[in-house]
Design a protein around this motif. Structure first.
Motif: not given
Length: 333
Positions: A183-189
């Motif tokens: 819920q933190l930085n999955a978007d960066e991955c």
């Protein structure tokens, strides 16, 4: 259907929505649609979104239980009807000419790009802005490969992920497990994964404006930040899966180790952590340190100030690692 979709994940952002959605409404390019996903907000965000949707038919609103920004965007991605999509964080803004300039790039007969990267203006704590194009020498019309972009998105990164993407790529690589693993930085991955699967990345004028927000989940010191380390491990797996060159793989491993060091420094400097939280942080960082030691001979810290301290932190055992991080916490005050 032609046009561009903007996707906005919203969680307790009532203070920012007039400004962020207003920057979309004021675009000089008008063939857009805005998909807003309320991610279980407990303030008036959903009510404000529904008001905007009632006034402008180009705006649609979805609601889901809280699961993090990447999972919220995935809901919108499943409802895309345009060939291109870009995300806008609920507390950020677009310059008025952003979509128009990106559309000019993708509609040119000379390009067949999968991704368009605009300028990025990053607001600092003192109110000044860091200009991405000025800092890294980009010009509108420049083109690089997706793999080059992936390789330059780790240390001293020359690219950023606030880009326009082909919708078919997003539908394939930005939904499912990768959107829900944290819920933190999955978007960066996801952004890294999209670069790996993009043939060409074009540069366009117009700016994504990143607003300074002290309450952002990436700035808060909570146990969630441990998820950064999980993402670093995923980057290593991606590098192996996509057979990136040895230099890039070394950079990814160094990025993992740097994050371990930086996280330990944050823990050492933070005086507000509860005892149980601090114990969990120390345990999980220790586990990550042990895992990362398999890569210690693959990294160089070649461009890092205090390089010898970084080397010392990973070559002399865990106790020296802790002492070195303590020393860093004083140096970085």
């Amino acid at each position: 259907m032609d046009g561009i979709t903007i996707v906005m994940a919203v969680y307790n952002a009532e203070r920012f929505l007039d400004r962020s959605i207003g920057s979309v409404i004021n675009q000089t390019y008008k063939e857009w649609s805005l998909l807003c996903v309320d991610d279980g907000s407990t303030d008036n965000s959903l009510f404000i979104l529904e008001q905007f949707a009632a006034k402008d038919g180009r705006i649609r609103v979805f609601h889901k239980e809280n699961g993090g920004p990447a999972s919220a965007r995935a809901v919108a991605y499943e409802n895309l009807t345009t060939p291109y999509v870009i995300s806008l964080d609920a507390d950020d803004m677009f310059s008025n000419d952003l979509l128009e300039n990106m559309w000019k790039i993708i509609s040119s007969e000379k390009t067949n790009v999968d991704c368009v990267m605009p300028n990025l203006l990053i607001e600092q704590k003192d109110g000044r802005y860091m200009d991405w194009f000025q800092s890294y020498g980009w010009h509108s019309g420049d083109i690089v490969t997706g793999k080059w972009a992936f390789s330059n998105y780790f240390i001293n990164n020359k690219v950023h992920g606030n880009c326009l993407w082909k919708s078919n790529l997003v539908k394939k690589y930005a939904v499912g497990e990768v959107a829900n693993y944290n819920q933190l930085n999955a978007d960066e991955c996801i952004q890294h994964l999209l670069f790996l699967n993009s043939k060409e990345v074009a540069i366009a004028s117009g700016a994504y404006i990143y607003r300074y927000n002290e309450e952002s989940i990436t700035k808060k010191m909570s146990l969630k930040v441990l998820q950064y380390l999980d993402t670093c491990k995923k980057y290593i797996l991606l590098g192996n899966e996509y057979d990136v060159d040895a230099q890039t793989l070394s950079l990814i491993k160094e990025y993992y180790i740097r994050n371990i060091i930086q996280l330990q420094i944050r823990v050492d400097k933070n005086v507000t952590l509860l005892r149980d939280e601090r114990r969990i942080f120390i345990k999980e960082i220790h586990n990550a340190y042990n895992d990362a030691m398999q890569y210690k001979n693959d990294v160089k810290f070649a461009d890092k100030k205090n390089r010898w301290l970084y080397r010392l932190a990973i070559t002399s055992g865990y106790c020296v690692f802790r002492l070195t991080c303590r020393l860093f916490s004083y140096i970085k005050k």
